[in-house]
Design an enzyme around this catalytic site. Sequence first.
Site, PDB file in Angstrom:
ATOM      1  N   ARG A  52       0.866  -1.184   0.000  1.00 29.09           N
ATOM      2  CA  ARG A  52       0.000   0.000   0.000  1.00 29.09           C
ATOM      3  C   ARG A  52       0.896   1.225   0.000  1.00 29.09           C
ATOM      4  O   ARG A  52       2.107   1.105   0.127  1.00 29.09           O
ATOM      5  CB  ARG A  52      -1.025  -0.001   1.155  1.00 29.09           C
ATOM      6  CG  ARG A  52      -0.673  -0.702   2.421  1.00 29.09           C
ATOM      7  CD  ARG A  52       0.470  -0.092   3.173  1.00 29.09           C
ATOM      8  NE  ARG A  52       0.280   1.317   3.387  1.00 29.09           N
ATOM      9  CZ  ARG A  52       1.235   2.182   3.610  1.00 29.09           C
ATOM     10  NH1 ARG A  52       2.504   1.791   3.669  1.00 29.09           N
ATOM     11  NH2 ARG A  52       0.990   3.470   3.799  1.00 29.09           N
ATOM     12  N   GLY A  53       0.265   2.408  -0.129  1.00 32.11           N
ATOM     13  CA  GLY A  53       1.054   3.635  -0.298  1.00 32.11           C
ATOM     14  C   GLY A  53       1.147   3.907  -1.800  1.00 32.11           C
ATOM     15  O   GLY A  53       1.462   2.996  -2.582  1.00 32.11           O
ATOM     16  N   ALA A  54       0.860   5.154  -2.195  1.00 31.63           N
ATOM     17  CA  ALA A  54       0.662   5.457  -3.618  1.00 31.63           C
ATOM     18  C   ALA A  54       1.832   5.028  -4.523  1.00 31.63           C
ATOM     19  O   ALA A  54       1.616   4.300  -5.498  1.00 31.63           O
ATOM     20  CB  ALA A  54       0.349   6.941  -3.765  1.00 31.63           C
ATOM     21  N   ARG A  71      -7.492  -0.022  -6.620  1.00 34.42           N
ATOM     22  CA  ARG A  71      -7.700   1.050  -5.635  1.00 34.42           C
ATOM     23  C   ARG A  71      -7.888   2.371  -6.393  1.00 34.42           C
ATOM     24  O   ARG A  71      -7.084   2.690  -7.267  1.00 34.42           O
ATOM     25  CB  ARG A  71      -6.524   1.126  -4.646  1.00 34.42           C
ATOM     26  CG  ARG A  71      -6.414  -0.145  -3.789  1.00 34.42           C
ATOM     27  CD  ARG A  71      -5.540   0.044  -2.580  1.00 34.42           C
ATOM     28  NE  ARG A  71      -6.138   0.933  -1.617  1.00 34.42           N
ATOM     29  CZ  ARG A  71      -5.468   1.464  -0.594  1.00 34.42           C
ATOM     30  NH1 ARG A  71      -4.188   1.187  -0.434  1.00 34.42           N
ATOM     31  NH2 ARG A  71      -6.072   2.271   0.260  1.00 34.42           N
ATOM     32  N   GLN A 117      -1.750   2.485   9.998  1.00 40.17           N
ATOM     33  CA  GLN A 117      -0.459   2.508   9.284  1.00 40.17           C
ATOM     34  C   GLN A 117       0.624   3.218  10.103  1.00 40.17           C
ATOM     35  O   GLN A 117       1.808   2.914   9.969  1.00 40.17           O
ATOM     36  CB  GLN A 117      -0.609   3.234   7.929  1.00 40.17           C
ATOM     37  CG  GLN A 117      -1.395   2.474   6.883  1.00 40.17           C
ATOM     38  CD  GLN A 117      -2.872   2.848   6.897  1.00 40.17           C
ATOM     39  OE1 GLN A 117      -3.419   3.239   7.926  1.00 40.17           O
ATOM     40  NE2 GLN A 117      -3.530   2.713   5.761  1.00 40.17           N
ATOM     41  N   ASP A 134      -1.722  10.741  -1.933  1.00 41.74           N
ATOM     42  CA  ASP A 134      -2.188   9.743  -2.908  1.00 41.74           C
ATOM     43  C   ASP A 134      -2.525  10.374  -4.240  1.00 41.74           C
ATOM     44  O   ASP A 134      -2.480   9.722  -5.276  1.00 41.74           O
ATOM     45  CB  ASP A 134      -3.391   8.989  -2.354  1.00 41.74           C
ATOM     46  CG  ASP A 134      -2.931   8.129  -1.201  1.00 41.74           C
ATOM     47  OD1 ASP A 134      -2.836   8.655  -0.077  1.00 41.74           O
ATOM     48  OD2 ASP A 134      -2.598   6.961  -1.454  1.00 41.74           O
ATOM     49  N   ASN A 143      -4.954  12.621   0.851  1.00 40.05           N
ATOM     50  CA  ASN A 143      -4.065  11.734   1.625  1.00 40.05           C
ATOM     51  C   ASN A 143      -4.925  11.003   2.643  1.00 40.05           C
ATOM     52  O   ASN A 143      -6.145  11.209   2.738  1.00 40.05           O
ATOM     53  CB  ASN A 143      -2.940  12.543   2.292  1.00 40.05           C
ATOM     54  CG  ASN A 143      -1.859  11.635   2.871  1.00 40.05           C
ATOM     55  OD1 ASN A 143      -1.422  10.697   2.227  1.00 40.05           O
ATOM     56  ND2 ASN A 143      -1.451  11.874   4.107  1.00 40.05           N
ATOM     57  N   LYS A 144      -4.292  10.154   3.405  1.00 46.76           N
ATOM     58  CA  LYS A 144      -4.988   9.296   4.377  1.00 46.76           C
ATOM     59  C   LYS A 144      -5.983  10.080   5.222  1.00 46.76           C
ATOM     60  O   LYS A 144      -5.696  11.199   5.650  1.00 46.76           O
ATOM     61  CB  LYS A 144      -3.923   8.621   5.256  1.00 46.76           C
ATOM     62  CG  LYS A 144      -4.425   7.671   6.298  1.00 46.76           C
ATOM     63  CD  LYS A 144      -5.365   6.624   5.767  1.00 46.76           C
ATOM     64  CE  LYS A 144      -4.811   5.795   4.629  1.00 46.76           C
ATOM     65  NZ  LYS A 144      -5.862   5.004   3.910  1.00 46.76           N
TER      66      LYS A 144
HETATM   67  O1  MRU Z   1      -4.409   3.275   2.336  1.00 43.94           O
HETATM   68  P1  MRU Z   1      -2.928   3.429   2.175  1.00 43.94           P
HETATM   69  O2  MRU Z   1      -2.138   2.812   3.283  1.00 43.94           O
HETATM   70  O3  MRU Z   1      -2.467   2.983   0.799  1.00 43.94           O
HETATM   71  O4  MRU Z   1      -2.699   4.996   2.244  1.00 43.94           O
HETATM   72  C1  MRU Z   1      -1.398   5.498   2.167  1.00 43.94           C
HETATM   73  C2  MRU Z   1      -1.316   6.965   2.331  1.00 43.94           C
HETATM   74  O5  MRU Z   1      -2.301   7.652   2.522  1.00 43.94           O
HETATM   75  C3  MRU Z   1       0.041   7.592   2.181  1.00 43.94           C
HETATM   76  O6  MRU Z   1       0.158   8.717   2.989  1.00 43.94           O
HETATM   77  C4  MRU Z   1       0.238   8.012   0.712  1.00 43.94           C
HETATM   78  O7  MRU Z   1      -0.036   6.950  -0.150  1.00 43.94           O
HETATM   79  C5  MRU Z   1       1.582   8.530   0.454  1.00 43.94           C
HETATM   80  S1  MRU Z   1       2.754   7.240   0.438  1.00 43.94           S
HETATM   81  C6  MRU Z   1       4.285   7.819   0.082  1.00 43.94           C
END
Ligand code: MRU
Length: 348
Positions: free
Chosen positions: A45-47, A88, A198, A239, A249-250
């Site tokens: 996970r993470g963009a 996603r 996370q 994201d 973002n999250k």
């Molecule tokens: O749902 P996730 O864990 O994929 O969400 C991740 C985030 O929101 C991160 O902050 C974002 O992807 C940046 S990662 C460098």
Amino acid sequence: MIIPVKWSDEGVLMLDQRLLPTEEKWLTLKSYTEVADGIREMVVRGAPAIGVSAAYGIALGVKNFVGTNIADLVEEFDYISEVMGKTRPTAVNLFWAIERMRRTFDQAKTDGKSISDIKQTLIAEAKNIHDEDIESQRMIAEHGGKLLADNSTVLTHCNAGALATGGVWGTALGVIRGAVNQGKTIAVIADETRPYLQGARLTAWELQQDNIPVTLITDSMSGHLMKKGRVQAVVVGSDRIAANGDVANKIGTYMVAVLARQHNIPFYVAAPLSTVDLNCPTGEEIPIEERNTREVTHVQEIQLAPEGISVNNYAFDVTPNEFVDAIITEKGVARAPYTETLRRMFDE
Ligand code: MRU
């Protein structure tokens, strides 16, 4: 050095982030559908990490193609891309990586390459995407590290570390690692980041591995700590960043940004240009993922809420650009007006 996704002759290797921090287990994903499931189910996970994984997934799907007819391969490529694109919705790096793989595929066809050469070309392109992502994070670390003061405490939300990218640096944690490499003493406050945790599970683990001092808090504690003067800067990842600098973002990031402004604390966003979506004029157009309500009502098998309760589980929110003091990319530091400064970065 953490690299959460890797290519191998056996398939795509992924560190199973669902099990961290208590178990470090690597999975070998042998088909593109397994890679798509891995993205959807948050093995990775993470963009930026999602983008790299999708590129490897497409390369793997094409590698496993057994036909001899190029028209059949075109159909298969379209189908693989469609499956990846449905994993996603918010992280634009996913669509950016799919599009880049498509351009490479189209060029290879135009060049008259054989199916076997096309397979090798796509594997090489996915590896390029991965290498370039790590290099982008290194540059983000270098540029962003300069914004942090020596002996300061930085608050971060979610995990925007090596785990969330191609590896090594991370975006928000890259900025922190960059400052530490520049000789500064930096402490981190990590929001636990309900409901998927996370921050507690991944950011705390990553920073501990690097011996960077980190204190874990629940999300509701950040305002108190800012008011007490315990936070000198906020750094988060993203994201998807709209053309006008609105930042998805999250979930919970928006609250942190508003609190930071209230306390005159700079709020920085660190992200590679592959996260900037110039086709989205504002944050209004960014699709926000809604996830299984069980993530809110349960922690693993433990039920926290009454049966049948109505629940919202938005995975992301959008912080309006007016709360963003700077956006740190591999090309440097952009400040308002973002519509101009971000676009200019693409032209450099
Ligand atoms: O749902 P996730 O864990 O994929 O969400 C991740 C985030 O929101 C991160 O902050 C974002 O992807 C940046 S990662 C460098």
